[in-house]
Design a protein around this motif. Structure first.
Motif, PDB file in Angstrom:
ATOM      1  N   LEU A  39       0.795  -0.927   0.018  1.00 59.02           N
ATOM      2  CA  LEU A  39       0.122  -0.093   0.135  1.00 59.02           C
ATOM      3  C   LEU A  39       0.792   1.266   0.047  1.00 59.02           C
ATOM      4  O   LEU A  39       1.774   1.277   0.711  1.00 59.02           O
ATOM      5  N   HIS A  40       0.633   2.191  -0.930  1.00 57.46           N
ATOM      6  CA  HIS A  40       1.403   3.367  -1.166  1.00 57.46           C
ATOM      7  C   HIS A  40       0.367   4.703  -0.789  1.00 57.46           C
ATOM      8  O   HIS A  40      -0.855   4.492  -1.149  1.00 57.46           O
ATOM      9  N   ARG A  41       0.997   5.796  -0.297  1.00 54.84           N
ATOM     10  CA  ARG A  41       0.204   6.973  -0.308  1.00 54.84           C
ATOM     11  C   ARG A  41       1.238   8.210  -0.811  1.00 54.84           C
ATOM     12  O   ARG A  41       2.290   8.015  -0.552  1.00 54.84           O
ATOM     13  N   SER A  42       0.364   9.004  -1.486  1.00 51.82           N
ATOM     14  CA  SER A  42       1.095   9.973  -2.100  1.00 51.82           C
ATOM     15  C   SER A  42       1.663  11.337  -1.159  1.00 51.82           C
ATOM     16  O   SER A  42       0.932  11.315   0.063  1.00 51.82           O
ATOM     17  N   PHE A  43       2.716  11.757  -1.048  1.00 55.51           N
ATOM     18  CA  PHE A  43       3.256  12.694  -0.288  1.00 55.51           C
ATOM     19  C   PHE A  43       2.226  14.193  -0.262  1.00 55.51           C
ATOM     20  O   PHE A  43       2.179  14.651   0.770  1.00 55.51           O
ATOM     21  N   ASP A  44       1.667  14.106  -1.226  1.00 55.23           N
ATOM     22  CA  ASP A  44       0.706  15.553  -1.607  1.00 55.23           C
ATOM     23  C   ASP A  44      -0.546  15.043  -0.828  1.00 55.23           C
ATOM     24  O   ASP A  44      -1.251  15.880  -0.926  1.00 55.23           O
ATOM     25  N   GLY A  45      -0.752  13.990  -0.401  1.00 55.95           N
ATOM     26  CA  GLY A  45      -2.008  13.473   0.046  1.00 55.95           C
ATOM     27  C   GLY A  45      -3.549  13.219  -0.449  1.00 55.95           C
ATOM     28  O   GLY A  45      -4.500  13.263  -0.267  1.00 55.95           O
ATOM     29  N   THR A  46      -3.050  13.250  -2.144  1.00 57.43           N
ATOM     30  CA  THR A  46      -4.259  13.270  -2.857  1.00 57.43           C
ATOM     31  C   THR A  46      -4.530  11.785  -3.658  1.00 57.43           C
ATOM     32  O   THR A  46      -5.338  11.402  -4.408  1.00 57.43           O
ATOM     33  N   LYS A  47      -3.441  10.822  -3.440  1.00 60.53           N
ATOM     34  CA  LYS A  47      -3.588   9.421  -4.121  1.00 60.53           C
ATOM     35  C   LYS A  47      -3.182   8.500  -2.756  1.00 60.53           C
ATOM     36  O   LYS A  47      -2.283   8.644  -1.962  1.00 60.53           O
ATOM     37  N   VAL A  48      -3.869   7.193  -3.105  1.00 59.71           N
ATOM     38  CA  VAL A  48      -3.542   5.821  -2.425  1.00 59.71           C
ATOM     39  C   VAL A  48      -3.671   5.165  -3.314  1.00 59.71           C
ATOM     40  O   VAL A  48      -4.439   4.833  -4.285  1.00 59.71           O
ATOM     41  N   ALA A  49      -2.424   4.058  -3.179  1.00 57.23           N
ATOM     42  CA  ALA A  49      -2.179   3.141  -4.423  1.00 57.23           C
ATOM     43  C   ALA A  49      -1.936   1.738  -3.898  1.00 57.23           C
ATOM     44  O   ALA A  49      -1.249   1.847  -2.727  1.00 57.23           O
ATOM     45  N   MET A  50      -2.636   0.601  -4.170  1.00 57.96           N
ATOM     46  CA  MET A  50      -2.397  -0.607  -3.883  1.00 57.96           C
ATOM     47  C   MET A  50      -1.760  -1.472  -4.991  1.00 57.96           C
ATOM     48  O   MET A  50      -2.595  -1.582  -5.982  1.00 57.96           O
ATOM     49  N   TYR A  51      -0.635  -2.129  -4.606  1.00 60.53           N
ATOM     50  CA  TYR A  51       0.026  -2.877  -5.712  1.00 60.53           C
ATOM     51  C   TYR A  51      -0.200  -4.250  -5.086  1.00 60.53           C
ATOM     52  O   TYR A  51       0.266  -4.524  -4.073  1.00 60.53           O
ATOM     53  N   ALA A  52      -0.819  -5.053  -5.868  1.00 61.01           N
ATOM     54  CA  ALA A  52      -1.229  -6.511  -5.280  1.00 61.01           C
ATOM     55  C   ALA A  52      -0.976  -7.603  -6.358  1.00 61.01           C
ATOM     56  O   ALA A  52      -0.722  -7.241  -7.437  1.00 61.01           O
ATOM     57  N   GLN A  53      -0.272  -8.571  -5.670  1.00 65.59           N
ATOM     58  CA  GLN A  53      -0.103  -9.711  -6.601  1.00 65.59           C
ATOM     59  C   GLN A  53      -0.839 -10.897  -6.249  1.00 65.59           C
ATOM     60  O   GLN A  53      -1.203 -11.140  -5.074  1.00 65.59           O
ATOM     61  N   TRP A  54      -1.421 -11.624  -7.315  1.00 66.51           N
ATOM     62  CA  TRP A  54      -2.424 -12.645  -7.354  1.00 66.51           C
ATOM     63  C   TRP A  54      -1.991 -13.750  -8.239  1.00 66.51           C
ATOM     64  O   TRP A  54      -1.236 -13.611  -9.349  1.00 66.51           O
ATOM     65  N   GLU A  55      -2.238 -14.995  -7.778  1.00 69.05           N
ATOM     66  CA  GLU A  55      -2.083 -15.967  -8.744  1.00 69.05           C
ATOM     67  C   GLU A  55      -2.488 -15.955 -10.143  1.00 69.05           C
ATOM     68  O   GLU A  55      -1.915 -16.515 -10.955  1.00 69.05           O
TER      69      GLU A  55
END
Length: 96
Positions: free
Chosen positions: A37-53
């Protein structure tokens, strides 16, 4: 990779909801490998990088009713931009 666009005042709440959904449901789903899980420094984005089979495992998790209330709340706070990608290449650190 899923990106959520948020107002800065809502970023932490979105992070908290995604953490809870992942801890309680997503990480226990068949086919789950890992996520970051990532969040941007400017507060405007949250990103989830997930790996699945497989894409099918990811889609099956999306039909699980367990995390739906948490994801529903996220969608009241953020614009959701989902995306499915294939790995082209992983780059390790350079060696000399």
């Amino acid at each position: 990779m899923n990106v959520f666009t948020v107002e800065p005042a809502n970023q932490q709440r979105v992070v908290d909801l995604i953490v809870r959904a992942t801890d309680e449901f997503v990480s226990k789903a068949p086919g789950f490998i890992s996520s970051t899980l990532h969040r941007s420094f400017d507060g405007t984005k949250v990103a989830m990088y997930a790996q699945w089979e497989s894409a099918e495992h990811y889609e099956a998790m999306g039909r699980d009713p367990g995390p739906l209330p948490l994801f529903g709340e996220v969608l009241t706070l953020a614009k959701f931009e989902p995306g499915m990608y294939e790995i082209v290449r992983t780059f390790p650190p350079a060696t000399e």
